[in-house]
Design a protein around this motif. Structure first.
Motif, short mmCIF file in Angstrom:
data_model
loop_
_atom_site.label_atom_id
_atom_site.label_comp_id
_atom_site.label_asym_id
_atom_site.label_seq_id
_atom_site.Cartn_x
_atom_site.Cartn_y
_atom_site.Cartn_z
N ALA A 186 0.85 -1.20 0.00
CA ALA A 186 0.00 0.00 0.00
C ALA A 186 0.88 1.25 0.00
CB ALA A 186 -0.91 -0.01 1.23
N LEU A 187 1.91 1.22 0.81
CA LEU A 187 2.81 2.38 0.91
C LEU A 187 3.49 2.68 -0.42
CD1 LEU A 187 4.38 4.49 2.65
CD2 LEU A 187 6.09 2.71 2.99
N VAL A 188 4.03 1.63 -1.05
CA VAL A 188 4.76 1.83 -2.30
C VAL A 188 3.80 2.29 -3.40
CG1 VAL A 188 6.12 0.66 -4.09
CG2 VAL A 188 6.62 0.23 -1.68
N THR A 189 2.61 1.71 -3.44
CA THR A 189 1.64 2.08 -4.48
C THR A 189 1.17 3.52 -4.30
OG1 THR A 189 0.91 -0.21 -4.50
CG2 THR A 189 -0.51 1.37 -5.60
N ARG A 190 0.81 3.87 -3.07
CA ARG A 190 0.38 5.26 -2.83
C ARG A 190 1.57 6.22 -2.91
NH1 ARG A 190 -3.77 6.11 -4.84
NH2 ARG A 190 -3.78 8.16 -3.84
N GLY A 191 2.77 5.70 -2.63
CA GLY A 191 3.97 6.51 -2.80
C GLY A 191 4.16 6.87 -4.26
N LEU A 192 3.92 5.92 -5.14
CA LEU A 192 4.04 6.19 -6.58
C LEU A 192 3.00 7.23 -7.00
CD1 LEU A 192 5.37 5.60 -9.31
CD2 LEU A 192 3.75 3.71 -9.61
#
Ligand SMILES: NC(=O)C1=CN([C@@H]2O[C@H](COP(=O)(O)OP(=O)(O)OC[C@H]3O[C@@H](n4cnc5c(N)ncnc54)[C@H](OP(=O)(O)O)[C@@H]3O)[C@@H](O)[C@H]2O)C=CC1
Ligand SMILES: O=C(CO)COP(=O)(O)O
Length: 308
Positions: A186-192
């Motif tokens: 979730a963090l990496v996806t929303r980070g992108l």
């Protein structure tokens, strides 16, 4: 054809890039402040000048190079991933402003130098408005162990590599807190999504962020303990102080400075950057890692988009 290349910055990344170009049969000179030769000596006759200094070194180096005679045909390649603290400029913007008549190429990708030094395969991107210059740099570095792609969106290439460092700090904290694989995804996806939102606002193309210098580098640094930025976040989450972490860190974690510059600029421009803001608060000691997670999870609900 042999090309004369000077690499400025003999840290982990500069040494690796020098090694890759040399392995392809080019004539390479590597320079740092510790070198016995002068910058003027190593720049004489250079056809390509690669800058791999950390962000704090970019302006001093540019000023030094500017004081020398540099022909318009010289191509500058910048491999630094950061934002200038005083002007918020990217490294390529600083190089281009100092050398308006020269081509500037940005090199960025998922390129953990220790893996490349160990002979493991990797890929990268060279981005420039001058595609002929980018193609020349591509041939200089491309090999069976280092695959190089060209891109015509240098700002996007540069911002992908720069902004992911902030997310890598968050990812390290996520792992240090043992939040699990779902949380990390979730963090990496929303980070992108956050990176795309900022990048679009500043004029970069969405597509570029789905490439090697965006998503690619995000995946590498958010998942590898080799990443210095990841190590910063991990260390904070297990209770170390930032001073202690940075004192023992091998090399530079650009995300520490980038977070501050980015959040300042985003606030000024009204860009929503919730993850970067929590990373910045964490680095400033204004929030605990767990409180930062809570604050991200308890925000107002919204549709899934990279728009605010
Ligand atoms: N390591 C990696 O895996 C990768 C790093 N990068 C990026 O490359 C850049 C450099 O990283 P890395 O090599 O790892 O960092 P290091 O800390 O290993 O090296 C930093 C280099 O910058 C030079 N430098 C710093 N300040 C100045 C200054 N004022 N004047 C001149 N030179 C200066 C240092 O010179 P001196 O030796 O004289 O102190 C050193 O050569 C960073 O922006 C990083 O994000 C990009 C891709 C991969
Ligand atoms: O940019 C990098 C790999 O692409 C290096 O990451 P770190 O600076 O976090 O070590």
């Amino acid at each position: 054809m042999e090309t004369k290349i000077t690499v400025i910055g003999a840290g982990a990344w500069g040494s690796t890039l020098a090694f890759l170009a040399e392995a392809n049969g080019h004539q390479v000179r590597l320079w740092s402040r510790q070198s016995s030769s002068t910058l003027a000596d190593v720049l004489a006759d250079a056809e390509i000048v690669v800058s791999a200094v950390s962000m704090k070194g970019v302006r001093p180096v540019v000023e030094q190079v500017k004081s020398l005679e540099i022909g318009k045909q010289v191509i500058f390649v910048t491999a630094t991933k950061g934002l200038d603290a005083s002007t918020t400029c990217t490294p390529s913007q600083i190089w281009q402003a100092a050398f308006p008549a020269n081509s500037v190429v940005v090199l960025a990708g998922p390129n953990l130098s220790k893996e490349i030094q160990a002979g493991l395969p990797a890929a990268t991107v060279v981005g420039s408005h001058d595609l002929e210059a980018a193609k020349l740099v591509q041939t200089v570095f491309n090999s069976g162990r280092f695959r190089v792609y060209t891109n015509d969106d240098p700002l996007g290439v540069e911002l992908g590599g720069t902004l992911k460092n902030v997310m890598a700090i968050a990812a390290g904290a996520c792992d240090g807190l043992q939040l699990g694989t779902n949380a990390k995804a979730a963090l990496v996806t929303r980070g992108l999504a956050e990176i795309i939102r900022i990048g679009n606002h500043w004029g970069a193309k969405t597509d570029t962020f789905y490439g090697l210098s965006g998503l690619g580098d995000l995946l590498a640094t958010c998942n590898s303990p080799l990443s210095r930025n990841y190590q910063v976040g991990y260390g904070l989450a297990i209770g170390k102080s930032l001073t202690e972490i940075l004192t023992n860190l091998e090399g530079t974690a650009e995300g520490v400075n980038t977070s501050q510059v980015l959040v300042h600029l985003a606030n000024q421009q009204g860009i929503s950057v919730p993850i970067s803001s929590e990373v910045d608060r964490l680095l400033q000691g204004n929030v605990t890692p767990q409180a930062a997670v809570n604050s991200l999870m308890l925000r107002d609900v919204k549709p899934e988009t990279h728009l605010p």
